[in-house]
Structures are given as structure tokens and as C-alpha cells.
Scaffold this active site. Structure first.
Site, PDB file in Angstrom:
ATOM      1  N   PHE A 190      88.590  39.005 121.295  1.00 12.90           N
ATOM      2  CA  PHE A 190      88.825  38.387 122.598  1.00 12.90           C
ATOM      3  C   PHE A 190      90.100  38.872 123.248  1.00 12.90           C
ATOM      4  O   PHE A 190      90.282  38.761 124.453  1.00 12.90           O
ATOM      5  CB  PHE A 190      88.812  36.858 122.472  1.00 12.90           C
ATOM      6  CG  PHE A 190      90.116  36.262 122.041  1.00 12.90           C
ATOM      7  CD1 PHE A 190      91.113  35.995 122.969  1.00 12.90           C
ATOM      8  CD2 PHE A 190      90.367  35.967 120.707  1.00 12.90           C
ATOM      9  CE1 PHE A 190      92.324  35.446 122.588  1.00 12.90           C
ATOM     10  CE2 PHE A 190      91.571  35.414 120.316  1.00 12.90           C
ATOM     11  CZ  PHE A 190      92.552  35.157 121.249  1.00 12.90           C
ATOM     12  N   LYS A 191      91.017  39.445 122.464  1.00 14.41           N
ATOM     13  CA  LYS A 191      92.281  39.896 123.033  1.00 14.41           C
ATOM     14  C   LYS A 191      92.090  41.091 123.964  1.00 14.41           C
ATOM     15  O   LYS A 191      93.010  41.463 124.685  1.00 14.41           O
ATOM     16  CB  LYS A 191      93.264  40.236 121.920  1.00 14.41           C
ATOM     17  CG  LYS A 191      93.700  39.009 121.119  1.00 14.41           C
ATOM     18  CD  LYS A 191      94.790  39.349 120.116  1.00 14.41           C
ATOM     19  CE  LYS A 191      95.296  38.107 119.410  1.00 14.41           C
ATOM     20  NZ  LYS A 191      94.351  37.597 118.390  1.00 14.41           N
ATOM     21  N   ASP A 192      90.903  41.694 123.944  1.00 14.93           N
ATOM     22  CA  ASP A 192      90.625  42.823 124.834  1.00 14.93           C
ATOM     23  C   ASP A 192      90.883  42.482 126.303  1.00 14.93           C
ATOM     24  O   ASP A 192      91.435  43.295 127.039  1.00 14.93           O
ATOM     25  CB  ASP A 192      89.156  43.271 124.698  1.00 14.93           C
ATOM     26  CG  ASP A 192      88.907  44.065 123.421  1.00 14.93           C
ATOM     27  OD1 ASP A 192      89.856  44.723 122.930  1.00 14.93           O
ATOM     28  OD2 ASP A 192      87.777  44.028 122.913  1.00 14.93           O
ATOM     29  N   ALA A 194      94.628  42.227 127.079  1.00 15.65           N
ATOM     30  CA  ALA A 194      95.280  43.533 126.920  1.00 15.65           C
ATOM     31  C   ALA A 194      94.909  44.467 128.072  1.00 15.65           C
ATOM     32  O   ALA A 194      95.766  45.164 128.632  1.00 15.65           O
ATOM     33  CB  ALA A 194      94.896  44.152 125.577  1.00 15.65           C
TER      34      ALA A 194
END
Ligand SMILES: *Cc1c(COP(=O)(O)O)cnc(C)c1O
Length: 433
Positions: free
Chosen positions: A106-108, A111
Site C-alpha cells: 500500500f505504500k506505493d 511514495a
């Protein structure tokens, strides 16, 4: 819009400064001065909008004063070129699959958004290169490296502990090349983090190059995660299940759930939230006692949540004006041991066929135990189970499939720079860059 520091001792900052600097001068976290409620008409019609349309409306409320509409739209649309479907697991529990981005985590979204917003400000300023330093125990490095890959004017240095990240995670940031440099540190994660912190404080290095960080302390990394919750609401509304909606968030540094709470302040009709923890139960204890006592993290099989002093607690505390009762009215907690996480992965698979990763399993279980009559819940499935293949295979006694997107990384050639944990070596290396 301006940003203030949660510690209250730093000057007010513009969005640009908050994004380029990351942390305020007094080591506090930046907060937007106001949170604009979205109009009722938006929520009335939300189920007819795409993920990108919804996200743009939310992004405009946060960033529209500081970024021109055309650029902001492009940043949002480029960031969200993938879906986050809400998948039915049981009659009352849905999984919001946040793992359809480039690195399956989910950090995509945060970022990618941050990379594009930073680039926007650098172009406007006409200034030289910015260098992003990021220490990783696995997942953050891959999301940040891939989010910033090929972005002009930004170079990323990913520091990771040699032999301590899984082979799948390692190949996601060591095989990229271009503007991504992987640094393999002879040490543990804490050594990597110490090198990064020393670099930020070193006068020679700061005179030599512009340095910034890309973890969830950065407003451009954590705020875009709120898009997920608006889109989840839209999907649940479409199927007539949004009336008493509970969102359950597997939490470590609390950036993700904090963005959801910002959403609630903007009017998002989610009834209540559950913060699901592994054995690192600092926030859980805070809810029970009203006392926040950080302690060293313990290692678990949901390792992206192994955090002993969640950095975004300061933002939640500020958002609720330090009122423990008000926090408890919106958020409840749960905490699970490794044995309970493993048991849940096994049970969910046996009963429903759904495969959870260790982080999502905490979310599922907290809903299964905590939903009240009439409520429907969704938990965030924060990473694809194949990213934790060794753990999940062992628990299920299976050989789960690795998605093609992950396999593609594994074909690349590993390139990394060996480094001691001595700051003098790291400094000498950066001074030559
Ligand atoms: C980072 C991460 C989390 C925790 O998110 P926070 O915003 O730090 O609370 C949960 N699961 C996975 C897989 C992660 O990578």
C-alpha cells in the site's frame, strides 16, 4: 495552505517546505492548518465516480491552494494507475486489497504521490538535485525506490541491512538502477536508520547536497493514503453496505490510519475505526489507559508493524486535541501474538478460501471479533501474501503463487554498494557523489 508542527516550536511552513524538509525544525510532524470538509453532494454521488476522480477531489482539498489544478490532476492520475478492489471475504467482512500497485504494497500510493509532488516543486524552483535517503527493513525501500524510479532531479539511496531482508524484497530495490542506489549495510536495521539520521544532521553533507526523507512523517507520503478510504466507502455504498461501516487498519507507524482520520474530519461517513496491532501494542495500551509509553519494538511475523514508538501518534493526538475520550470514541484497538496471526491465516483460508498476509490477518481478526450487529467492516490488506511467502507457506503448508509483477523483479541483476555501519564511511561515499 500552511503547515504547523505538532511540537509547536517551529515556524509555520508552506506545503513546499513541509514536503522538501519532511520533519519540522523542532522534530515535530507537520499538520495542515485546516481540514476542509467536502460537500454533501460529493458523498451523495461518490459511488458513480472513479478512484482517480474521487482521489482528485480529496487531493484538491489538501493541496489545491498550492498546486495548479492541471499539475495536481496529473500527479493524482499518474499515481493511481491501478485499482484497490473491496473483495468480499464473509457476509460482513470485506478486504480492501491495497496490493495492486507496482511493488504490491500500500505504500506505493504515498511514495508515487510524494515523488511527483517533490518533482513539481523542484521544477518550479529550478533547483538542482534532491537526494532521498531511506532506511528500510524491507517494504518501505521497495515502495520508495519504485515510486521515485526515473523521476528527474531526484536520486534515492536505499540503506538496508545485509542478509536481513527477504530475497523478494531485496530484488525490488537492488535491481532497478537509474536514479536508485541500493546500499547494503553490514549491520541491522537500526544501524541503517542511524546512518540516515547522522547524514541529516551533518553540516558538511548538507552543504554538499540537498537531503530529504521519504517515510510517513512526510505529509506528501501519508496524506494521499486517505484516498483509499473514500474509494472503499464508494465501493461499499454501491453494494448497499455503507450505512454502518467500520474500517480496520493494520497499523505500525500509524500513517495509514491517521490519513483515514483526516478523511473522517472531511466528512467521510465511516462510523468507526479499529487499529489492529501485532504484539507491538503501544497504541492499544494507550487506548486502555490513556498513557502513551513507547518501548523498543519486538520482532513479529507481521514485521512492517514492528514499531515501538509510532511516529504518527503525534498527529492523531494533535487531531483530537490530546483528548483521550474523543480518540476512544472514534478508534478501538486490538493486538495479536504471532500464534494468533498464524491461526487466523489458517482459519480464514479454511473457512473462506481467502489468503491473508500476516498484516491483513490482524485486520481480519479484529473485525471478526469486534463487529457489532448491523455493522459491515472492511480491513486493509496492506501487502500481497506472496511478499511474505516463507511465513505464509509455512502456516498454510502450501506453495502460494508469486504474481508475475514480483517475478519480474526477481529476474533483474542485483546491484548494491557494500557499506560498513561506520558513519565516516557513508559520509565519505556521499561526499564523492
Ligand atoms: C507499512 C505497513 C503497515 C503499517 O502501516 P503504518 O502506516 O505504518 O501504520 C502495515 N502493513 C504493511 C504490509 C506495511 O508495509
Amino acid at each position: 495552505m500552511n503547515y504547523y508542527s505538532t511540537n509547536g516550536k517551529a515556524p509555520i511552513a508552506t506545503l513546499e517546505k513541509a514536503v522538501v524538509k519532511g520533519l519540522a525544525e523542532d522534530k515535530g510532524l507537520y499538520m495542515p492548518e485546516n481540514i476542509k470538509p467536502l460537500p454533501q453532494s460529493f458523498f451523495d454521488n461518490i459511488e458513480n465516480l472513479s478512484f482517480q476522480e474521487i482521489a482528485y477531489t480529496v487531493a484538491d482539498a489538501f493541496f489545491g491552494e498550492d498546486v495548479d489544478a492541471e499539475s495536481l490532476k496529473k500527479i493524482v492520475y499518474d499515481t493511481l494507475a491501478f485499482d484497490v478492489p473491496a473483495v468480499k471475504v464473509t457476509d460482513t467482512i470485506y478486504s480492501l486489497e491495497l496490493f495492486h500497485g507496482p511493488t504490491l504494497a500500500f505504500k506505493d500510493v504515498g511514495a508515487r504521490f510524494m515523488a511527483r509532488l517533490l518533482q513539481y516543486f523542484l521544477k518550479k524552483e529550478g533547483k538542482g538535485q534532491v537526494n532521498v535517503l531511506v532506511a528500510t527493513s524491507g517494504d518501505t525501500g521497495s515502495a520508495v525506490a519504485n515510486g521515485f524510479l526515473g523521476v528527474d532531479g531526484i536520486h534515492v539511496y536505499v540503506l538496508y541491512p545485509k542478509g536481513k531482508v527477504s530475497p523478494i524484497q531485496e530484488c525490488q530495490f537492488t535491481t532497478l538502477g537509474q536514479n536508485i542506489t541500493a546500499i547494503e549495510v553490514e549491520g541491522v536495521f537500526d544501524d541503517c536508520q542511524a546512518l540516515v539520521k547522522s547524514a541529516f544532521m551533518d553540516a558538511d553533507l548538507n552543504a554538499h547536497m540537498k537531503l530529504t526523507s521519504a517515510n510517513s512523517i512526510n505529509v506528501a507520503r501519508f496524506l494521499p493514503q486517505s484516498f483509499y478510504y473514500f474509494y472503499a466507502y464508494a465501493q461499499m455504498k454501491k453494494i448497499g453496505k455503507a450505512d454502518q461501516l467500520v474500517a480496520c487498519v493494520p497499523s505500525g507507524n500509524f500513517g495509514n490510519i491517521c490519513s483515514a482520520l483526516f478523511g473522517k474530519k472531511m466528512g467521510l461517513p465511516i462510523k468507526r475505526f479499529i487499529a489492529a496491532n501485532n504484539a507491538n501494542d503501544i497504541f492499544y495500551k494507550y487506548l486502555q489507559t490513556g498513557e502513551y509509553n513507547p518501548k523498543p519494538s519486538v520482532q513479529t511475523i507481521a514485521n512492517a508493524m514492528d514499531v515501538g514508538d509510532p511516529s504518527n501518534f503525534a498527529r492523531i493526538y494533535d487531531l483530537y486535541k490530546k483528548d483521550h475520550k474523543a480518540i476512544c470514541a472514534d478508534i478501538s484497538g486490538a493486538t495479536y501474538s504471532d500464534a494468533q496471526i498464524a491461526e487466523t491465516i489458517k482459519q480464514v483460508k479454511a473457512e473462506t478460501g481467502y489468503v491473508c498476509d500476516p498484516h491483513g490477518a490482524c485486520g481480519y481478526r479484529a473485525l471478526a471479533e469486534g463487529l457489532k450487529a448491523g455493522e459491515t467492516g472492511f480491513f486493509l490488506e496492506t501487502a500481497h501474501p506472496a511478499k511474505f511467502k516463507d511465513t505464509v507457506d509455512k502456516i498454510l503448508g502450501e506453495d502460494i503463487e508469486i504474481p508475475a509483477k514480483l517475478q519480474a523483479f526477481m529476474k533483474g541483476k542485483k546491484q548494491s554498494i557494500p557499506m560498513s555501519k561506520d558513519f565516516a564511511d557513508f559520509k565519505a561515499f556521499l561526499l564523492k557523489e
